[in-house]
Design a protein around this motif. Structure first.
Motif, PDB file in Angstrom:
ATOM      1  N   ALA A  92       2.486  -1.160 -45.096  1.00 39.61           N
ATOM      2  CA  ALA A  92       2.805  -2.059 -43.990  1.00 39.61           C
ATOM      3  C   ALA A  92       3.872  -1.398 -43.127  1.00 39.61           C
ATOM      4  N   ARG A  93       4.127  -1.990 -41.992  1.00 38.59           N
ATOM      5  CA  ARG A  93       5.097  -1.456 -41.033  1.00 38.59           C
ATOM      6  C   ARG A  93       6.447  -1.160 -41.690  1.00 38.59           C
ATOM      7  N   GLU A  94       6.873  -2.025 -42.610  1.00 45.18           N
ATOM      8  CA  GLU A  94       8.180  -1.872 -43.242  1.00 45.18           C
ATOM      9  C   GLU A  94       8.309  -0.600 -44.080  1.00 45.18           C
ATOM     10  N   HIS A  95       7.189   0.056 -44.379  1.00 46.68           N
ATOM     11  CA  HIS A  95       7.211   1.257 -45.214  1.00 46.68           C
ATOM     12  C   HIS A  95       7.191   2.554 -44.397  1.00 46.68           C
ATOM     13  N   GLU A  96       7.165   2.442 -43.087  1.00 44.99           N
ATOM     14  CA  GLU A  96       6.983   3.619 -42.228  1.00 44.99           C
ATOM     15  C   GLU A  96       7.979   4.740 -42.531  1.00 44.99           C
ATOM     16  N   ALA A  97       9.261   4.458 -42.527  1.00 51.61           N
ATOM     17  CA  ALA A  97      10.264   5.512 -42.706  1.00 51.61           C
ATOM     18  C   ALA A  97      10.106   6.190 -44.068  1.00 51.61           C
ATOM     19  N   GLN A  98       9.868   5.411 -45.103  1.00 50.83           N
ATOM     20  CA  GLN A  98       9.728   5.996 -46.439  1.00 50.83           C
ATOM     21  C   GLN A  98       8.467   6.839 -46.567  1.00 50.83           C
ATOM     22  N   VAL A  99       7.368   6.377 -46.006  1.00 48.80           N
ATOM     23  CA  VAL A  99       6.117   7.139 -46.097  1.00 48.80           C
ATOM     24  C   VAL A  99       6.235   8.447 -45.317  1.00 48.80           C
ATOM     25  N   MET A 100       6.839   8.397 -44.146  1.00 52.78           N
ATOM     26  CA  MET A 100       6.973   9.626 -43.361  1.00 52.78           C
ATOM     27  C   MET A 100       7.970  10.590 -44.019  1.00 52.78           C
ATOM     28  N   ALA A 101       8.979  10.077 -44.704  1.00 56.51           N
ATOM     29  CA  ALA A 101       9.896  10.929 -45.473  1.00 56.51           C
ATOM     30  C   ALA A 101       9.155  11.531 -46.672  1.00 56.51           C
ATOM     31  N   TYR A 102       8.271  10.756 -47.282  1.00 53.62           N
ATOM     32  CA  TYR A 102       7.416  11.230 -48.385  1.00 53.62           C
ATOM     33  C   TYR A 102       6.595  12.419 -47.893  1.00 53.62           C
ATOM     34  N   ARG A 103       6.003  12.265 -46.717  1.00 50.72           N
ATOM     35  CA  ARG A 103       5.203  13.332 -46.107  1.00 50.72           C
ATOM     36  C   ARG A 103       6.048  14.587 -45.925  1.00 50.72           C
ATOM     37  N   GLU A 104       7.228  14.436 -45.366  1.00 53.83           N
ATOM     38  CA  GLU A 104       8.095  15.595 -45.110  1.00 53.83           C
ATOM     39  C   GLU A 104       8.490  16.291 -46.407  1.00 53.83           C
ATOM     40  N   THR A 105       8.760  15.517 -47.437  1.00 50.62           N
ATOM     41  CA  THR A 105       9.111  16.098 -48.737  1.00 50.62           C
ATOM     42  C   THR A 105       7.964  16.937 -49.274  1.00 50.62           C
ATOM     43  N   PHE A 106       6.753  16.410 -49.206  1.00 52.63           N
ATOM     44  CA  PHE A 106       5.595  17.139 -49.722  1.00 52.63           C
ATOM     45  C   PHE A 106       5.316  18.390 -48.885  1.00 52.63           C
ATOM     46  N   LEU A 107       5.459  18.291 -47.573  1.00 52.39           N
ATOM     47  CA  LEU A 107       5.269  19.465 -46.724  1.00 52.39           C
ATOM     48  C   LEU A 107       6.325  20.528 -47.038  1.00 52.39           C
ATOM     49  N   ARG A 108       7.563  20.119 -47.150  1.00 51.27           N
ATOM     50  CA  ARG A 108       8.669  21.035 -47.422  1.00 51.27           C
ATOM     51  C   ARG A 108       8.472  21.748 -48.764  1.00 51.27           C
ATOM     52  N   ASN A 109       7.958  21.034 -49.763  1.00 54.55           N
ATOM     53  CA  ASN A 109       7.753  21.601 -51.098  1.00 54.55           C
ATOM     54  C   ASN A 109       6.398  22.276 -51.272  1.00 54.55           C
ATOM     55  N   ASN A 110       5.597  22.286 -50.193  1.00 55.39           N
ATOM     56  CA  ASN A 110       4.239  22.826 -50.266  1.00 55.39           C
ATOM     57  C   ASN A 110       3.481  22.188 -51.439  1.00 55.39           C
TER      58      ASN A 110
END
Length: 177
Positions: free
Chosen positions: A10-28
């Protein structure tokens, strides 16, 4: 148990999900169960699961439901899990009904096992009779998660899709009844 709940994004999860994405990208890291999170730039784009994924996979697309695994205590997103309602030929061989991932900082705490248990309950309640789960042969943590939830190894197949590290996919079935 009871440390996690599964909720649809839901909308309330946006910041956490996008931070999740960045973490996974950063860690390959591998975005297993993330419904193409690695392919998007915005949360709104990610939430358009059906249109985006059906365009990406064409005839191989199957409907799915994506859930966030959220800690009940502090509402932190610690994982993402996806249930594919049907199996295309590639999913039957290599992907299975369910994919999941856990934040690197949260691994080793039993969250994947709990996430899978919660999703199995949802599938059972919806009338599913069996589920296919797969993992790379070298992913012993995932194999333990699957067997810890009743998964029975059917076989191992060559990873023709090159999804893992070992080039061998283990295929497990969980019977619901």
């Amino acid at each position: 148990m009871g440390r996690l709940k599964l909720v649809e994004p839901a909308r309330e999860h946006e910041a956490q999900v996008m931070a999740y994405r960045e973490t996974f990208l950063r860690n390959n890291d591998s975005f297993d169960g993330c419904s193409g999170l690695e392919d998007v730039e915005t949360y709104e784009e990610w939430l358009d699961f059906e249109s985006r994924l059906s365009a990406k996979y064409g005839k191989g697309y199957v409907p799915s439901t994506t859930y966030l695994a959220i800690q009940t205590e502090d509402q932190k997103v610690v994982g993402i899990i996806d249930y594919r309602h049907e199996l295309s030929d590639p999913l039957l061989q290599f992907g299975g009904h369910i994919g999941y991932s856990v934040l690197p900082s949260e691994r080793g705490r039993g969250y994947a096992k709990e996430m899978l248990r919660l999703l199995i309950e949802k599938c059972r309640d919806a009338g599913a009779d069996k589920l296919l789960l797969t993992c790379d042969k070298k992913n012993t943590a995932s194999a333990r998660t699957i067997t810890g939830n009743g998964g029975i190894l059917e076989n191992e197949v060559e990873d023709a899709a090159e999804t893992g590290k070992s080039r061998v996919i283990q295929r497990y079935w969980i019977k619901m009844k």
